[in-house]
Motif scaffolding. Structure first.
Motif, PDB file in Angstrom:
ATOM      1  N   VAL A 150      63.731 -14.409  10.188  1.00  0.00           N
ATOM      2  CA  VAL A 150      62.521 -14.752  10.947  1.00  0.00           C
ATOM      3  C   VAL A 150      61.598 -13.547  10.977  1.00  0.00           C
ATOM      4  CG1 VAL A 150      61.633 -15.463  13.205  1.00  0.00           C
ATOM      5  CG2 VAL A 150      63.791 -16.400  12.362  1.00  0.00           C
ATOM      6  N   GLU A 154      56.269 -12.556  14.407  1.00  0.00           N
ATOM      7  CA  GLU A 154      56.303 -13.686  15.329  1.00  0.00           C
ATOM      8  C   GLU A 154      57.094 -13.334  16.587  1.00  0.00           C
ATOM      9  OE1 GLU A 154      57.311 -17.481  13.706  1.00  0.00           O
ATOM     10  OE2 GLU A 154      56.589 -16.962  11.713  1.00  0.00           O
ATOM     11  N   ASN A 176      62.671 -21.370  14.055  1.00  0.00           N
ATOM     12  CA  ASN A 176      62.373 -20.882  12.713  1.00  0.00           C
ATOM     13  C   ASN A 176      63.637 -20.682  11.886  1.00  0.00           C
ATOM     14  OD1 ASN A 176      59.306 -20.043  12.306  1.00  0.00           O
ATOM     15  ND2 ASN A 176      59.828 -19.624  14.437  1.00  0.00           N
ATOM     16  N   ILE A 252      57.908 -26.366   6.821  1.00  0.00           N
ATOM     17  CA  ILE A 252      56.616 -25.918   7.335  1.00  0.00           C
ATOM     18  C   ILE A 252      55.582 -26.046   6.224  1.00  0.00           C
ATOM     19  CG2 ILE A 252      55.326 -23.979   8.295  1.00  0.00           C
ATOM     20  CD1 ILE A 252      57.983 -22.908   9.365  1.00  0.00           C
TER      21      ILE A 252
END
Length: 268
Positions: A150, A154, A176, A252
């Motif tokens: 990840v 973020e 994620n 995504i």
């Protein structure tokens, strides 16, 4: 006369396979004749798979978080435990669970004057425990790699908004990481489904055990093993297709780049 197709709901199937040959050395009729009886044990196999996968996923997430954060006391315990689970056969772990848990409960009964009825514990509980811990050992590495993949930006952005460490995991890291880990976890689920065939060693009559029982009735072991192999194969295909649909749903979308124009109005 068919050995297995006695239920009214399988009448159509019995008529469908009537044309299959009854060979002396090898019988295609015996292969497909066994499938209904084997499929009747499918709910038990699916139950073992789902329960083992769910508990294993939770334990795997816990193991991964402990390893990433190197939690004091828990980290060395987790390291030894995972090493043992990854370094020993699942059948050995199943037997250790099947005989070890009742022995431990008997010790508690004697030590603390308890009155637990150990014989009342279903064998499926021991099998699920063994499958769950074995899956957790392998899932933990998959989950750990997904968490580390990840993007750090973020995570930092979430923390800058005042989120606690738990909220960061719940709202950013785990969603994620799930996208990254899903393909490998689907493969693990397929492997676990096939691994439930070992449950017959704990006295559980699931699909593989049912195939053995049928083979022992007429000594058509080879045909019965082909029957159960076909059922496992179909289940694996279904899980694979369902996993592919989940992957596509979780994917995504990549934003399309807007075409840029130069000063003269020309598209780049």
């Amino acid at each position: 006369m068919p050995l297995l197709l006695t239920g009214a709901h399988w009448t159509w199937y019995s008529k469908l396979i009537e044309w299959l040959p009854h060979g002396k050395l090898f019988s295609w009729h015996a292969v497909f004749d066994a499938i209904p009886s084997i499929v009747e044990r499918l709910p038990l196999t699916i139950g073992l798979t789902i329960a083992g996968a769910f508990v294993g996923l939770l334990l795997g997430l816990l193991f991964a978080v402990v390893k990433i954060n190197r939690v004091p006391v828990l980290y060395p315990i987790q390291a030894v435990f995972v090493s043992f689970l990854r370094g020993t056969p699942i059948l050995v772990q199943l037997m250790l669970t099947y005989y070890g848990i009742p022995l431990f409960l008997k010790y508690l009964n004697l030590t603390y004057q308890l009155n637990w009825n150990i014989n009342a514990i279903p064998a499926a509980i021991f099998a699920i425990t063994a499958f769950a811990f074995n899956e957790a050992a392998y899932m933990s590495e998959t989950i750990r790699a997904a968490i580390l993949a990840v993007q750090q930006g973020e995570i930092e952005a979430a923390r800058s908004l005042g989120m606690t460490n738990r909220q960061v995991y719940q709202r950013v890291i785990i969603p994620n990481a799930a996208v990254i880990a899903t393909p490998t976890l689907i493969n693990s689920l397929i492997g676990l489904t096939k691994g439930t065939s070992l449950a017959f060693n704990a006295g559980i009559v699931e699909m593989f055990a049912q195939a053995q029982i049928l083979g022992g009735a007429d000594y058509r072991y080879f045909e019965r093993y082909i029957s159960v192999a076909i059922v496992y194969w179909i289940i694996s295909i279904i899980i694979e297709q369902a996993g592919g649909a989940i992957e596509r749903k979780m994917a995504i979308p990549v934003p399309k780049e807007e075409p840029q124009t130069r000063a003269g109005g020309e598209l780049v």
